[in-house]
Design a protein around this motif. Structure first.
Motif, PDB file in Angstrom:
ATOM      1  N   ILE A 126       8.484   0.693  -7.200  1.00  0.00           N
ATOM      2  CA  ILE A 126       8.495   1.445  -8.455  1.00  0.00           C
ATOM      3  C   ILE A 126       7.083   1.558  -9.016  1.00  0.00           C
ATOM      4  O   ILE A 126       6.691   2.611  -9.547  1.00  0.00           O
ATOM      5  N   VAL A 127       6.297   0.474  -8.893  1.00  0.00           N
ATOM      6  CA  VAL A 127       4.900   0.523  -9.358  1.00  0.00           C
ATOM      7  C   VAL A 127       4.123   1.577  -8.579  1.00  0.00           C
ATOM      8  O   VAL A 127       3.342   2.354  -9.153  1.00  0.00           O
ATOM      9  N   ALA A 128       4.316   1.602  -7.263  1.00  0.00           N
ATOM     10  CA  ALA A 128       3.610   2.590  -6.430  1.00  0.00           C
ATOM     11  C   ALA A 128       3.973   4.013  -6.839  1.00  0.00           C
ATOM     12  O   ALA A 128       3.102   4.885  -6.965  1.00  0.00           O
TER      13      ALA A 128
ATOM     14  N   ILE B  67      -2.936  -0.806  -0.681  1.00  0.00           N
ATOM     15  CA  ILE B  67      -2.192  -1.978  -1.131  1.00  0.00           C
ATOM     16  C   ILE B  67      -2.952  -3.212  -0.642  1.00  0.00           C
ATOM     17  O   ILE B  67      -3.051  -3.452   0.563  1.00  0.00           O
ATOM     18  N   ALA B  68      -3.521  -3.977  -1.577  1.00  0.00           N
ATOM     19  CA  ALA B  68      -4.258  -5.179  -1.196  1.00  0.00           C
ATOM     20  C   ALA B  68      -3.284  -6.200  -0.619  1.00  0.00           C
ATOM     21  O   ALA B  68      -2.261  -6.509  -1.229  1.00  0.00           O
TER      22      ALA B  68
ATOM     23  N   ASP C  37      -1.644  10.218   2.161  1.00  0.00           N
ATOM     24  CA  ASP C  37      -0.891  11.286   1.491  1.00  0.00           C
ATOM     25  C   ASP C  37       0.401  10.766   0.876  1.00  0.00           C
ATOM     26  O   ASP C  37       1.481  11.327   1.047  1.00  0.00           O
ATOM     27  N   ALA C  38       0.271   9.677   0.123  1.00  0.00           N
ATOM     28  CA  ALA C  38       1.447   9.058  -0.504  1.00  0.00           C
ATOM     29  C   ALA C  38       2.104   9.986  -1.513  1.00  0.00           C
ATOM     30  O   ALA C  38       3.289   9.833  -1.820  1.00  0.00           O
TER      31      ALA C  38
ATOM     32  N   LYS D 123      12.437   6.915  -0.748  1.00  0.00           N
ATOM     33  CA  LYS D 123      12.860   6.208   0.458  1.00  0.00           C
ATOM     34  C   LYS D 123      11.735   6.144   1.491  1.00  0.00           C
ATOM     35  O   LYS D 123      11.491   5.090   2.103  1.00  0.00           O
ATOM     36  N   ASP D 124      11.031   7.253   1.691  1.00  0.00           N
ATOM     37  CA  ASP D 124       9.925   7.259   2.663  1.00  0.00           C
ATOM     38  C   ASP D 124       8.784   6.367   2.197  1.00  0.00           C
ATOM     39  O   ASP D 124       8.123   5.714   3.020  1.00  0.00           O
ATOM     40  N   LEU D 125       8.538   6.315   0.896  1.00  0.00           N
ATOM     41  CA  LEU D 125       7.497   5.436   0.379  1.00  0.00           C
ATOM     42  C   LEU D 125       7.882   3.980   0.605  1.00  0.00           C
ATOM     43  O   LEU D 125       7.024   3.149   0.957  1.00  0.00           O
TER      44      LEU D 125
END
Length: 451
Positions: free
Chosen positions: A281-283, A319-320, A334-335, A341-343
């Motif tokens: 959700i943060v992403a 993403i660290a 290309d987020a 779902k794909d993320l």
């Protein structure tokens, strides 16, 4: 018989040196083309190096742990003369696999036919003196995580310890590691070498450690070489901290509805094979907020004609990841084009690849914005350092139940803190404040993502 040297190739973009971590072969071993001969560690990745030749290993020219430059001979191969007749195979022997034409290292040259892969000795389970069955990569993972293999309950075939077995025990140990206060150690002082390009004056007025300890103390001091991922990380962080003027803002957030959404997604049939966490959700919130404030996704660029600001209208979301090899920051290319779902699947792949030490240099290049999840370590907030080539970074704190005022009443709510550091050459405080407020709004009401 003829002898051929194999030199360290450039397995990434612009690689100049690498460390030989583990040899998978020994002198006298017979190898086929594409058999893994060693693992090397570059500044960003742990890479398996395949053999460019079929033949017999002659000599290992570089010791494990040594760092060598690209082009340095690292191994020799002994090959039979083309004119020499082939020795007859024993009657009970299996037919030899066909080899492709030419001794070409696949991935670093052209040509080369397909080969039938035999199982390498390094991949076969190894039984230790205490009876534990585990493959060498699993043993290395256990060493990196500080797991004693004799305490692991195996779940694999024939009692073999698997990666999941090691990770399960490591995660259980991490939960309880801070319950008891450890005793003071025998070593009173430890020195870690600083990067060679560390700014002068950071420790001004502080006497050198060597001058303040006795000879016996010096004998008990361990020196850790700075190389590989740690060397690359230290150089990048110093460059960023002392070139970009950092400013950080943060906000406490009621993430109760985010936690409710995560719970619903975990129970949804379409997410049955996907790991879902609040990071998803943060992403999504970050991608949404970057679209609304594009300057956060920009970068300061020095050119021959002066400086300019490059604003990227795409998101390569970094993403660290804290791994046994150190801090890695792979990114999802290309987020902005990925649905929920794909993320989620991309985050899962990124996490597993980083955990296994298989993140490639390409996966870590080209990032435009980074998320660091310090909440997994129980931290509420922090002031993260921006990755070079980016203008901002977001730190997500732990999500825990705290008293929160709702409609004039104090209620228990799931609360977190989101913090954002930004390059003040590119971004002003009002822009970063709007960005953090947007991220907070999505965490408070994920329905904003439906547009």
């Amino acid at each position: 018989m003829s002898t051929q040297n194999f030199t360290l190739p450039d397995v990434g973009e612009g690689l100049t040196e690498a460390e030989i971590v583990t040899w998978k072969v020994a002198p006298g071993d017979t190898v086929a083309i594409n058999d893994v001969i060693c693992e090397i560690e570059t500044a960003k990745s742990l890479v398996e190096l395949p053999s460019p030749h079929a033949g017999t290993v002659g000599e290992l020219l570089v010791a494990e742990g040594a760092t060598v430059e690209v082009g340095t001979p690292i191994i020799t191969f002994v090959q039979a003369d083309a004119a020499a007749p082939a020795a007859p195979a024993p009657a009970a022997a299996a037919p030899a696999a066909e080899e492709g034409g030419g001794s070409v290292l696949v991935g670093y040259g052209s040509g080369g036919g397909a080969t039938s892969r035999r199982k390498r000795p390094a991949e076969r389970p190894v039984r230790s003196s205490v009876g534990v069955i585990a493959k060498p990569p699993i043993r290395k993972l256990a060493r990196d995580l500080g797991v004693d293999l004799t305490t692991v309950t195996p779940s694999g075939a024939d009692g073999e310890v698997t990666r999941d077995d090691v990770m399960k025990l490591a995660s259980q140990a991490s939960v309880f590691r801070n319950i008891e206060t450890p005793e003071w150690g025998a070593v009173r002082e430890e020195t870690v070498p600083a990067p060679q390009n560390a700014p002068v004056g950071l420790a001004r007025g502080v006497a050198p450690v060597a001058a303040s300890v006795s000879a016996s103390d010096a004998e008990r001091t361990e020196s850790i070489p700075v190389k590989g991922v740690r060397k690359a990380t230290s150089s990048a962080m110093v460059q960023s901290a002392y070139s970009a003027p950092h400013v950080t803002v943060w906000k406490d957030v009621d993430a109760t509805r985010t936690m409710e959404l995560v719970k619903r997604l975990k129970a949804a049939p379409e997410y049955a094979d996907i790991k879902v966490s609040p990071l998803l959700i943060v992403a999504r919130a970050v991608i949404w907020a970057l679209r609304r404030t594009p300057m956060i996704n920009a970068a300061w660029i020095e050119t021959e004609n002066g400086a300019e600001i490059a604003v990227r209208h795409y998101v390569n979301l970094g993403i660290a990841a804290a791994t046994p090899r150190g801090l890695l920051v792979p990114n999802i290319k290309d987020a902005q084009d990925l649905g929920m779902k794909d993320l989620a699947r991309a985050l899962n792949r990124l996490t597993l690849t980083a955990r296994d030490g298989k993140t490639t240099p390409a996966d870590q290049q080209g990032g435009t914005f980074t998320i660091t999840n310090i909440g997994v370590f129980g931290m509420d907030a922090g002031t993260p350092i921006i990755n070079p080539g980016q203008a901002g970074i977001l730190a997500m704190g732990t999500i825990s139940q705290k008293p929160w005022v709702v409609d004039g009443e104090v209620r228990p709510r799931w609360v977190t803190t989101v913090a954002g550091s930004f390059d003040h050459r590119v971004v002003d405080g009002d822009a970063m404040s709007r960005f953090i407020a947007d991220v907070a709004s999505v965490l408070e009401e994920p329905a904003l993502l439906v547009d």
